[in-house]
Design a protein around this motif. Structure first.
Motif, PDB file in Angstrom:
ATOM      1  N   SER A   7     123.207 104.199  -6.348  1.00  0.00           N
ATOM      2  CA  SER A   7     122.455 105.641  -6.311  1.00  0.00           C
ATOM      3  C   SER A   7     122.805 107.004  -7.153  1.00  0.00           C
ATOM      4  O   SER A   7     121.681 107.580  -7.782  1.00  0.00           O
ATOM      5  N   LEU A   8     124.404 107.250  -7.487  1.00  0.00           N
ATOM      6  CA  LEU A   8     125.043 107.862  -8.105  1.00  0.00           C
ATOM      7  C   LEU A   8     124.369 108.095 -10.447  1.00  0.00           C
ATOM      8  O   LEU A   8     123.567 108.484 -11.040  1.00  0.00           O
ATOM      9  N   MET A   9     123.514 106.252 -10.743  1.00  0.00           N
ATOM     10  CA  MET A   9     123.419 105.407 -11.927  1.00  0.00           C
ATOM     11  C   MET A   9     121.725 106.106 -11.878  1.00  0.00           C
ATOM     12  O   MET A   9     120.929 106.738 -12.589  1.00  0.00           O
ATOM     13  N   THR A  10     121.347 105.920 -10.771  1.00  0.00           N
ATOM     14  CA  THR A  10     119.829 106.242 -10.752  1.00  0.00           C
ATOM     15  C   THR A  10     119.556 107.489 -10.891  1.00  0.00           C
ATOM     16  O   THR A  10     118.550 108.268 -11.438  1.00  0.00           O
ATOM     17  N   LEU A  11     120.408 108.663 -10.749  1.00  0.00           N
ATOM     18  CA  LEU A  11     119.909 110.104 -10.737  1.00  0.00           C
ATOM     19  C   LEU A  11     120.081 110.959 -12.284  1.00  0.00           C
ATOM     20  O   LEU A  11     119.846 111.257 -13.389  1.00  0.00           O
ATOM     21  N   ARG A  12     120.977 109.514 -12.850  1.00  0.00           N
ATOM     22  CA  ARG A  12     121.359 110.174 -14.250  1.00  0.00           C
ATOM     23  C   ARG A  12     120.391 109.769 -14.968  1.00  0.00           C
ATOM     24  O   ARG A  12     120.457 110.318 -15.587  1.00  0.00           O
ATOM     25  N   THR A  13     119.648 108.636 -14.719  1.00  0.00           N
ATOM     26  CA  THR A  13     118.753 107.884 -14.526  1.00  0.00           C
ATOM     27  C   THR A  13     117.612 109.208 -15.089  1.00  0.00           C
ATOM     28  O   THR A  13     117.087 109.897 -16.273  1.00  0.00           O
ATOM     29  N   CYS A  14     117.218 109.357 -14.139  1.00  0.00           N
ATOM     30  CA  CYS A  14     116.299 110.622 -13.609  1.00  0.00           C
ATOM     31  C   CYS A  14     116.277 111.828 -14.572  1.00  0.00           C
ATOM     32  O   CYS A  14     114.757 112.011 -14.828  1.00  0.00           O
TER      33      CYS A  14
END
Length: 805
Positions: free
Chosen positions: A308-315
């Motif tokens: 989930s934190l990686m998805t936040l970074r990607t966004c």
């Protein structure tokens, strides 16, 4: 490496300074009708939860935000249930009567809640919300009424759970009956994951989330602490004793609506309602599993947190790229529930603030660098939209005017002794008559002949009596009107009760239908769980069979590899033996060919000698032939030895003793057939540690390592020739023995009396025949010599082969 941020706080910073810089502007925007998002981000154990909640005596951002909100809107709050949230992320306004009925219905519940004014503060969190310096917003619209609603959710393993639900969150293991099916506890309802939806304004919200209306800081923080914080999932890891295993989101919704033109009641128009929210997010810490030593559920939780934190970074990276380069790439909000929930904030529906918590531990160095790199990159993203607020054409300052009017009216009525609750708009007739009462004249009689005082008093009293009658009639009229109003109110209440009863009946029917559906689903769940259990058992059996087959396959493969290696070694050994045997037989053939050639040369030489002797006899004159002495005399008389011995009719071969064994301690099988004839010669084969047998047997071969066969046959000259055939004994795979022949020795017996020698004359003629001169040359006539010297170191049977010239 240097990283630059808008503000950097040291390790000794107090919570108030952090709140004033970061969270206070968001609370002011919330009161103005704008949204806000504040979340803490960092490595596990860096202090995110402490920053959000604080500690006793020094409250964190969350209690300070709540305190600022209620300090600002405290006097302007609406009564409970005036604002009512619907299930579609909207808010409705109820009238005073509806709100009163709702409050009465809630108070009639079996377990009514204690009013906020009578609630005693829990000492567990009392010190967290005891702020010494109350903070207020600067601009608060006093012509509005406000209502505060709070909700608390967590995102765990990419599922959304409501922490304010009444159902217990702790899982209970089901019991098993005789049919191996789980028996469910009727009182336990497992928590269900909530669904994200989009409202008509394209804002994301959590469907069915519990939202509680609160009226004070203490009540709001009690909801957060008791109902929500204690249900949050935490666990003990190698990096943190109480590590948050989920992302927690505390949502504060502020509903505000303007007062009507009189400044008394809330305006009953839904379009004039403004709903803003502030989300306080405590993210779970990023962590590496090789440091936390996580296993099982902890490992799965860490994987979902990092995802989930990686998805936040990607966004954030895609938003930054779209902003810098003007591209229109799709932002992957839906890859994680965390980013999907806050999609509107990233699209510009409010301000976003991030607090980066950094732990100066050396073990967190690499992860802290990643966190700061991401946080620095997020500062370059700026998304904002203009806020459209509803226009209200009413005069400002309505609340203050209404309050001043009420205070003045109460003061005047108290001075006149009239009713306090009269209406200010249209004074009643009784009030008007009361104000117009004539004053009483002086009643003192100073003279007997005074004829004016009593008539004036009588006239005043008659006027007052008339006014009293008018007041009585007015009071009767008012009583009748009030009775009529009460009857109308009772009828309206009855109609509303009938309507509510009908609605309740419909709801009960719906609830009964839902209960039936729930029972059907529970039965289906039991069946599916039973099937799942059977499938799990079957899968376990198949896995066990698979492991057994894999082990058997590995053992077979290893056995085949061993057999292949044994085969290769045997092939190499056989090739070596074949090469050795072929070389040996080549040498044996060469030796035999050489012996045969030598034998043939000797035979030819013997024939040549015989021919020469015959020629000499034939060519010798008879007169000169001496008389042959008798045989007895020849026997008595020693024969004169010629210069050279006459050639033997066949090649003499001296017998040899068998060679000694190659290895010390070897045992032999001496195979001598019954037809063996002893030659009685000096050279006899002697075999040490031998087992003499007449016929070979497996028992004898099993006890020995070498094999010797004595074979006798007649030679070409009629003598007995003995051959000693040698071999090695090997054990076969079938448990038997095999003999491999390695050497052959030949023992041949020759009689010296069998040779015919020619006696040479005592005085040989040097000028004789050329053939006679060759007899004197031993090396020329002989190619094989046998020495039989007594006491020779070479033994009695040394054979010498010379190369013929």
């Amino acid at each position: 490496t240097q990283y630059s941020f808008k503000e950097v706080f040291g390790t000794l910073v107090v919570q108030k300074e952090l709140f004033d810089v970061v969270a206070k502007p968001l609370v002011e925007d919330l009161i103005r009708g704008k949204n806000g998002l504040l979340f803490t981000y960092g490595v596990t154990g860096s202090g995110k939860t402490h920053t959000m909640t604080g500690s006793p005596g020094d409250g964190g951002l969350l209690p300070r935000c709540l305190a600022m909100i209620f300090n600002s809107i405290g006097p302007f709050q609406a009564k409970r249930f005036v604002f009512k949230l619907d299930d579609k992320n909207g808010v409705d306004v109820q009238s005073e009567v509806e709100a009163l009925l709702e409050r009465q219905r809630r108070e009639a519940l079996p377990t009514p809640k204690t009013p906020a004014g009578k609630r005693q503060l829990d000492p567990e969190f009392a010190e967290m919300i005891d702020t010494q310096d109350p903070c207020r917003a600067q601009e608060v619209d006093e012509d509005n009424v406000y209502g505060v609603f709070v909700s608390y959710i967590e995102i765990y393993n990419n599922y959304i759970y409501d922490l304010l639900e009444e159902a217990p969150c702790d899982s209970i293991k089901p019991k098993w009956n005789n049919c191996n099916t789980p028996v469910r506890n009727g009182d336990f309802v497992p928590p269900q994951s909530k669904i994200l939806r989009e409202d008509q304004n394209h804002n994301m919200y959590v469907t069915g989330c519990t939202e509680v209306e609160v009226k004070s800081t203490e009540e709001a923080f009690e909801v957060f602490w008791r109902a929500g914080q204690k249900k949050r999932r935490i666990a003990n890891t190698q990096l943190n004793r109480e590590s948050s295993r989920s992302h927690s989101v505390f949502i504060i919704k502020l509903a505000q609506a303007p007062l009507d033109a009189d400044g008394d009641n809330v305006l009953q128009e839904k379009e004039q309602i403004t709903l803003s929210q502030l989300s306080l997010v405590d993210l779970a810490g990023s962590e590496r599993t090789n440091r936390t030593k996580a296993e099982g559920n902890r490992l799965r939780e860490a994987g979902n947190i990092n995802q989930s934190l990686m998805t936040l970074r990607t966004c954030i990276e895609v938003l930054r790229e779209n902003q810098l380069y003007g591209t229109n790439k799709m932002v992957p909000y839906r890859d994680s529930k965390l980013t999907h929930l806050f999609k509107n904030y990233f699209d510009g529906e409010g301000k976003v603030r991030m607090i980066v918590c950094v732990n100066p531990k050396a073990e967190d160095y690499e992860e802290s660098l990643q966190v700061m790199r991401f946080a620095e990159m997020t500062q370059e993203v700026e998304v904002a939209r203009p806020l459209d607020r509803p226009l209200c054409g009413l005069t400002p300052g309505r609340r203050l005017r209404n309050q001043a009017f009420r205070e003045e009216l109460s003061r005047k009525l108290e001075l006149r002794g009239g009713p306090v609750g009269a209406g200010p708009e249209e004074p009643s007739a009784a009030e008007l008559f009361f104000q117009s009462f004539p004053p009483l004249p002086p009643c003192e009689l100073l003279d007997i002949n005074d004829d004016q005082t009593l008539p004036k008093l009588i006239e005043a009293l008659e006027q007052r009596h008339k006014m009293r009658q008018m007041l009585t009639e007015e009071f009767a009229k008012n009583v009748l009107a009030f009775k009529t109003m009460l009857q109308e109110f009772d009828s309206s209440v009855a109609s509303k009760e009938n309507y509510i009863q009908g609605k309740l009946a419909e709801k009960e029917k719906t609830i009964s239908g839902q209960k039936t559906e729930l029972e059907r689903l529970e039965k289906k769940i039991k069946t599916l769980e039973y099937k799942i259990e059977i499938l799990e058992k079957t899968a376990t059996i198949y896995e066990e069979d698979k492991r057994n087959l894999q082990q058997e396959l590995e053992s077979k493969s290893q056995k085949l590899q061993r057999q292949a290696s044994d085969k290769r070694r045997l092939e190499a050994r056989l090739q070596g033996m074949v090469a050795e045997t072929s070389l040996k037989w080549e040498k044996e053939c060469e030796r035999r060919v050489a012996a045969k050639q030598l034998e043939m040369q000797n035979k030819l030489w013997v024939k040549d000698e015989k021919l020469k002797q015959l020629k000499a006899i034939v060519t010798e004159p008879r007169a000169e032939r001496p008389e042959r002495p008798s045989r007895e005399r020849e026997r008595e008389k020693p024969l004169p030895r010629s210069v050279s011995p006459s050639p033997a009719p066949s090649t003499p071969v001296a017998p040899r003793q068998p060679r000694r064994s190659r290895r010390a301690g070897e045992r032999w099988v001496d195979h001598r057939p019954p037809s063996h004839v002893p030659t009685e010669t000096l050279l006899q084969p002697r075999v040490p540690r031998a087992i003499t047998v007449g016929a070979p047997s497996e028992r004898a071969l099993a006890r020995c390592d070498r094999y010797l066969l004595t074979h006798q046959e007649l030679a070409s000259d009629g003598e007995i020739q003995t051959k000693l055939i040698k071999g090695d004994v090997f054990k076969t795979r079938g448990g038997g023995q095999a003999v491999q022949f390695t050497d052959i020795e030949t023992l041949k017996q020759e009689s010296p009396t069998g040779r015919k020698r020619r006696s040479s004359p005592p005085n040989p003629d040097p000028a004789g025949d050329a053939a006679d001169s060759e007899w004197t040359d031993v090396e020329t006539r002989c190619s094989v010599a046998v020495e039989m010297r007594a006491g020779s170191a070479l033994g009695p049977g040394f054979q010498h082969h010379a190369q013929p010239k």
